[in-house]
Design an enzyme around this catalytic site. Sequence first.
Site, PDB file in Angstrom:
ATOM      1  N   HIS A   1       0.869  -1.188   0.000  1.00  0.00           N
ATOM      2  CA  HIS A   1       0.000   0.000   0.000  1.00  0.00           C
ATOM      3  C   HIS A   1       0.903   1.235   0.000  1.00  0.00           C
ATOM      4  O   HIS A   1       1.307   1.712   1.068  1.00  0.00           O
ATOM      5  CB  HIS A   1      -0.874   0.032   1.254  1.00  0.00           C
ATOM      6  CG  HIS A   1      -1.817  -1.123   1.383  1.00  0.00           C
ATOM      7  ND1 HIS A   1      -1.402  -2.402   1.675  1.00  0.00           N
ATOM      8  CD2 HIS A   1      -3.169  -1.181   1.235  1.00  0.00           C
ATOM      9  CE1 HIS A   1      -2.463  -3.195   1.720  1.00  0.00           C
ATOM     10  NE2 HIS A   1      -3.546  -2.483   1.446  1.00  0.00           N
TER      11      HIS A   1
ATOM     12  N   SER B   1       6.403   6.656   2.285  1.00  0.00           N
ATOM     13  CA  SER B   1       7.331   5.531   2.394  1.00  0.00           C
ATOM     14  C   SER B   1       8.075   5.227   1.081  1.00  0.00           C
ATOM     15  O   SER B   1       9.281   4.907   1.132  1.00  0.00           O
ATOM     16  CB  SER B   1       6.615   4.289   2.933  1.00  0.00           C
ATOM     17  OG  SER B   1       5.363   4.115   2.306  1.00  0.00           O
TER      18      SER B   1
ATOM     19  N   ASP C   1       1.110  -1.494   4.733  1.00  0.00           N
ATOM     20  CA  ASP C   1       0.612  -0.277   5.382  1.00  0.00           C
ATOM     21  C   ASP C   1      -0.805   0.047   4.895  1.00  0.00           C
ATOM     22  O   ASP C   1      -1.026   1.059   4.232  1.00  0.00           O
ATOM     23  CB  ASP C   1       1.587   0.877   5.051  1.00  0.00           C
ATOM     24  CG  ASP C   1       1.212   2.163   5.754  1.00  0.00           C
ATOM     25  OD1 ASP C   1       0.475   2.107   6.757  1.00  0.00           O
ATOM     26  OD2 ASP C   1       1.648   3.233   5.285  1.00  0.00           O
TER      27      ASP C   1
HETATM   28  N1  SAM Z   1       2.633   3.677   2.814  1.00  0.00           N
HETATM   29  C1  SAM Z   1       2.284   5.072   2.583  1.00  0.00           C
HETATM   30  C2  SAM Z   1       3.256   5.960   3.330  1.00  0.00           C
HETATM   31  O1  SAM Z   1       3.689   5.590   4.449  1.00  0.00           O
HETATM   32  O2  SAM Z   1       3.611   7.010   2.804  1.00  0.00           O
HETATM   33  C3  SAM Z   1       0.854   5.372   2.961  1.00  0.00           C
HETATM   34  C4  SAM Z   1      -0.163   4.427   2.399  1.00  0.00           C
HETATM   35  S1  SAM Z   1      -1.820   4.793   2.795  1.00  0.00           S
HETATM   36  C5  SAM Z   1      -1.902   4.474   4.504  1.00  0.00           C
HETATM   37  C6  SAM Z   1      -2.672   3.418   2.116  1.00  0.00           C
HETATM   38  C7  SAM Z   1      -2.765   3.424   0.590  1.00  0.00           C
HETATM   39  O3  SAM Z   1      -3.221   2.126   0.174  1.00  0.00           O
HETATM   40  C8  SAM Z   1      -3.757   4.412  -0.014  1.00  0.00           C
HETATM   41  O4  SAM Z   1      -3.098   5.237  -0.924  1.00  0.00           O
HETATM   42  C9  SAM Z   1      -4.799   3.537  -0.724  1.00  0.00           C
HETATM   43  O5  SAM Z   1      -5.245   4.099  -1.961  1.00  0.00           O
HETATM   44  C10 SAM Z   1      -4.017   2.261  -0.983  1.00  0.00           C
HETATM   45  N2  SAM Z   1      -4.784   1.012  -1.071  1.00  0.00           N
HETATM   46  C11 SAM Z   1      -5.921   0.665  -0.438  1.00  0.00           C
HETATM   47  N3  SAM Z   1      -6.243  -0.629  -0.681  1.00  0.00           N
HETATM   48  C12 SAM Z   1      -5.263  -1.131  -1.475  1.00  0.00           C
HETATM   49  C13 SAM Z   1      -4.988  -2.412  -2.028  1.00  0.00           C
HETATM   50  N4  SAM Z   1      -5.815  -3.452  -1.805  1.00  0.00           N
HETATM   51  N5  SAM Z   1      -3.878  -2.571  -2.772  1.00  0.00           N
HETATM   52  C14 SAM Z   1      -3.029  -1.533  -2.996  1.00  0.00           C
HETATM   53  N6  SAM Z   1      -3.231  -0.285  -2.490  1.00  0.00           N
HETATM   54  C15 SAM Z   1      -4.331  -0.088  -1.729  1.00  0.00           C
END
Ligand code: SAM
Length: 261
Positions: free
Chosen positions: A42, A97, A160
């Site tokens: 994520h 991240s 995440d």
């Molecule tokens: N890891 C990032 C950081 O620390 O900068 C923040 C990520 S944010 C908490 C979660 C992200 O996951 C969002 O941008 C959302 O669109 C994406 N997301 C949600 N469900 C997902 C999935 N099943 N697969 C991939 N990405 C997903």
Amino acid sequence: MLSYQHIYHAGNLADVQKHALLAVMLDYMGQKPKPMSYLETHAGRGVYQLNAEAAVKTGEAEAGIGRAEDWFDADHPYMRALTAVRAKHGAQAYPGSPALAVALTRAEDTLQFCELHPQEAEALRGAMRGSGAKVHQKDGYETVMGICPPTPRRGVLLIDPSYEIKSDYKTLPNMIAHVHRKWNVGVVALWYPVLRDGLHKPMITALKDKNFPKVLHHEVSFPAAREGHRMIGSGMFILNAPYGLEQEAAHLTACFAEINS
Ligand code: SAM
């Protein structure tokens, strides 16, 4: 449809905990002359502008990295990444991240990011341009399970989720066990919110019951961002945790204790 957008929360106290630990892990892994893999399920958009209306509106970055920058020396890997990202993207930029990983890895390392949201994935592709990192606009869980074990086998996976899908709390322990069976040397780091109603707790119990090796489990608490907000802290559950991470965790525990006193 996904509605979560990390720009509202980028640079908050939960990000400070997660990103400081991640930065130390990557810095340590990069000290050995062997290449590594870095994966994220994520990823978000990679770089955030903290003067964007959404970020200013919540004030979470101001209460987060705005106050926490003093907790770290200038040569701490988290601060090195922050400085590098600000030099490239402007004084208000904050490394998500993926940008943190690009700043702290080497040309020989292999980076792969999953991001499902179309606009976030597009922004991530832009932020990653020229870095050699691969962006998958696909479900992070399925994609990462397909990639593991990655090549090179040494490496780190960050999970995440935004926990918009409540079943994540139930499915994550088995997903992590599956990844660990396929990739037993991989460092796997899961971020989760500490919630007032304790919704995260059965997930932690289930993770502990798996008896993963070299676990570092670290939680911090902080004031809710707004009245009635359910998140009152954040946690990282890391298996095969690299050397030196406990020291960083202890430093963070002491820093967060000050803001709660
Ligand atoms: N890891 C990032 C950081 O620390 O900068 C923040 C990520 S944010 C908490 C979660 C992200 O996951 C969002 O941008 C959302 O669109 C994406 N997301 C949600 N469900 C997902 C999935 N099943 N697969 C991939 N990405 C997903």
